[in-house]
Write a protein that holds these residues in place. Structure first.
Motif, PDB file in Angstrom:
ATOM      1  N   GLY A 194       0.804  -1.220   0.000  1.00  0.00           N
ATOM      2  CA  GLY A 194       0.000   0.000   0.000  1.00  0.00           C
ATOM      3  C   GLY A 194       0.830   1.260   0.000  1.00  0.00           C
ATOM      4  N   LYS A 249      -3.125   5.667   8.419  1.00  0.00           N
ATOM      5  CA  LYS A 249      -3.537   6.480   7.290  1.00  0.00           C
ATOM      6  C   LYS A 249      -3.125   7.927   7.545  1.00  0.00           C
ATOM      7  N   HIS A 258      -4.214   4.131   1.833  1.00  0.00           N
ATOM      8  CA  HIS A 258      -3.761   2.908   2.474  1.00  0.00           C
ATOM      9  C   HIS A 258      -3.241   3.174   3.888  1.00  0.00           C
ATOM     10  N   ARG A 279      -0.287   2.953   5.766  1.00  0.00           N
ATOM     11  CA  ARG A 279       1.106   2.814   5.348  1.00  0.00           C
ATOM     12  C   ARG A 279       2.021   2.644   6.559  1.00  0.00           C
TER      13      ARG A 279
END
Length: 325
Positions: free
Chosen positions: A131, A171, A136, A138
């Protein structure tokens, strides 16, 4: 058993899966590694995926590719390695940098934490799994390869630092908002469809760490003693070593934020003032379990002045992970 050989292309030494011995004397210069990393840029950003199909058999099977990769990452000192799967198993999508590690304040710590240290670095920022976009979760982190000598043409044995924001990811609009350290928190859980993948990775990496570090090692914690044990002026080991427990990197507040969907585009240095990204280096000491009570001391900067997304960055650049404690 993880197996390696070393070979040389030009003046760069790298490893591959062809021999039963691990060459612990591999040395490369900063200029040679920088040249290799910047030699093969992508025309467009790839989207490497981490799936269970890459992992091979589970358990102690010789075709357990994750376990082999975990053992290799903790034992091989190679700076370049031809990954047998054609990508990194855990953090395949990244962006690489060249710059300097600068220590400007006095502290009790030795080696590459000592005041006056200025050494070149190659760094790679990446996210776990696949991602890369703002939507996403991350799990953002950075590996920093330090070349402990002021001469960028001198072959040296490198030292490696690993920092992350969180293991599970968060996020965020900008990854530059995320501080990173060598004992990251859990963070958010990965998406439901990635739980099996993440659990397999964690299980095999934990197994390799226990084999090499001992049953009581802290899996999420990566010590930084190796950085404190190197004389930054000649690359030699020190007799007396004082190392911090934690190292934290946080972006300088004067760096503007760029609204780019993919973190690799966000971190391209040529879009920033003076074409430079600057992270502050903070350190602290204490019991591993008491990071919340850490008394941080700011001692320097990590300045990254050029960046590249390339095949060598993603498929060959290798950072030796320190053993747990």
């Amino acid at each position: 058993m993880t197996i390696f050989a070393s070979s040389t292309v030009g003046t760069v030494t790298f490893a591959n899966d062809a021999s039963e011995q691990i060459d612990q004397s591999i040395k490369n210069s900063f200029n040679d590694i920088q040249s290799a990393v910047f030699s093969d840029p992508y025309d467009a950003l790839p989207k490497y995926k981490v799936t269970k199909k890459l992992f091979g058999k589970s358990g102690d099977h010789p075709d357990n590719h994750v376990l082999r990769a975990a053992r290799r990452s903790m034992t091989s000192t190679a700076d370049l390695f031809d990954f047998p799967l054609g990508q990194k198993v855990f953090q395949p999508n990244g962006i690489c940098f060249a710059g300097h590690w600068l220590i400007e304040s006095d502290s009790e710590y030795t080696g590459l934490f000592e005041e006056g240290t200025r050494v070149p670095v190659i760094a790679r920022a990446s996210v776990a799994l696949g991602g890369t976009l703002q939507k996403h979760k991350r799990a953002f982190g950075m590996a920093v390869k330090l070349f402990p000598h002021p001469n960028p043409d001198l072959p040296v044995k490198t030292a490696n630092l690993f920092v992350m924001n969180s293991l599970g990811g968060v996020k965020t609009q900008h990854v530059l908002d995320l501080s990173m350290d060598n004992a990251p928190a859990l963070g958010a859980l990965p998406p439901m469809n990635k739980w099996g993948t993440m659990l397999r990775l964690q299980r095999d990496f934990a197994k390799a760490d226990r084999e090499l570090s001992g049953d009581d090692s802290e899996i999420a914690y990566r010590p930084v003693d190796a950085l404190a044990n190197i004389n930054s002026r000649n690359g030699n080991a020190l007799e007396t070593v004082y190392s911090p427990t934690w190292v934290r990197l946080s972006i300088d507040k004067h760096i503007p934020k760029m609204d780019q969907d993919d973190f690799r585009n966000e971190l391209r240095v040529n879009q920033y003032p003076e074409e430079k990204l600057v992270w502050h280096i903070d350190v602290a000491a204490g019991e591993i379990s008491n990071k919340k009570q850490a008394r941080w001391q700011r001692i320097g900067r990590l300045e990254l002045t050029s960046s590249i997304t390339s095949k060598t960055c993603d498929q060959r650049l290798h950072f030796q992970h320190p053993l747990g404690q």
